[in-house]
Design an enzyme around this catalytic site. Structure first.
Site: not given
Length: 261
Positions: A107-108
């Site tokens: 997840c950025p």
């Protein structure tokens, strides 16, 4: 961005790593978020199932379920929006060892919270757990697929599609609540708040990362990455390592541009 490309990016994220590596999925999330940014944007990574579409009423859902047929993002606000504050009498004051951050390397938005934690020299102040990068079953009572915890020496895990094999290196289990999944943390937090008369016990329908957890109350402080970033930047100055003292991730002279971005 063409609708066909948006669909492919959504599909890449939805298959849970079976056909795409965590790195590819992470890059797809970044590209998709940029494509949708002008239409609302999102700062959390949430998962519900491997099916793209609108779930039945009452069932768990993901950010993908909130993208309409025209590619517009109709976002459900993050459920937990309390803040760590150094103001006198604050419910969640800054403290060493009290808070714990849950992320996924896939997840950025969660990764930017980890970056801030490192840049500000807070790794010994705020704990960290890292879920496995694939989505797995979180309950025997429904078909929800979400972030789950594994130990680094656990056997490799396949995706929900049964394809691929992904080792557990880099995973950090939940040492605080011993939860099996991020979903379980949301349910624990909702139950704890209900006992305090602060909610109806409903954990919501999205079980996203990042999660900033308060060990003292056993609740989620916040699950909005932008707000967690700002808390790490400004509310732990008395606990930062010397390198973090000189780093301001939200300088006042750039605030207008930051707010727009």
């Amino acid at each position: 961005m063409p609708k066909a490309l948006i669909f492919m990016l959504k599909l890449c994220l939805a298959v849970g790593g079976g056909h795409f590596s965590p790195l590819v999925r992470s890059r797809a999330a970044i590209v998709l978020s940029r494509a949708l940014k002008a239409r609302g944007g999102t700062h959390v990574c949430s998962v519900a199932s491997t099916t793209v579409g609108t779930p039945a009423e009452g069932k768990s859902r993901s950010a993908l379920d909130e993208i309409d047929k025209d590619g517009r993002f109709v976002r459900t606000p993050s459920l937990f929006r309390d803040k760590i504050s150094s103001e006198p009498g604050a419910r969640f004051p800054p403290a060493k060892g009290r808070y714990h951050l849950y992320i996924s390397y896939g997840c950025p938005w969660a990764n930017r919270c980890l970056a801030a934690l490192n840049l500000k020299g807070l790794r010994d102040v705020v704990g960290l757990s890292v879920v496995h990068p694939t989505w797995q079953s979180t309950s025997a009572e429904d078909e929800h697929k979400g972030w789950v915890f594994r130990s680094p020496n656990d056997p490799a895990v396949s995706s929900p599609s049964g394809m691929g094999s992904f080792d557990c290196k880099g995973c950090v289990p939940d040492t605080v609540e011993q939860a099996a999944s991020i979903r379980e943390l949301y349910e624990k937090a909702a139950s704890a708040l209900k006992e305090k008369g602060l909610g109806d016990g409903n954990p919501g329908k999205k079980f996203s990362v990042p999660v900033l957890w308060d060990k003292e109350e056993g609740v989620i402080v916040n699950n909005e990455s932008e707000e967690i970033l700002r808390m790490f930047n400004s509310e732990f100055k008395d606990f930062e390592e010397s390198a973090g003292d000189s780093i301001d991730l939200c300088p006042s002279n750039l605030m207008s541009k930051i707010e727009v971005a």
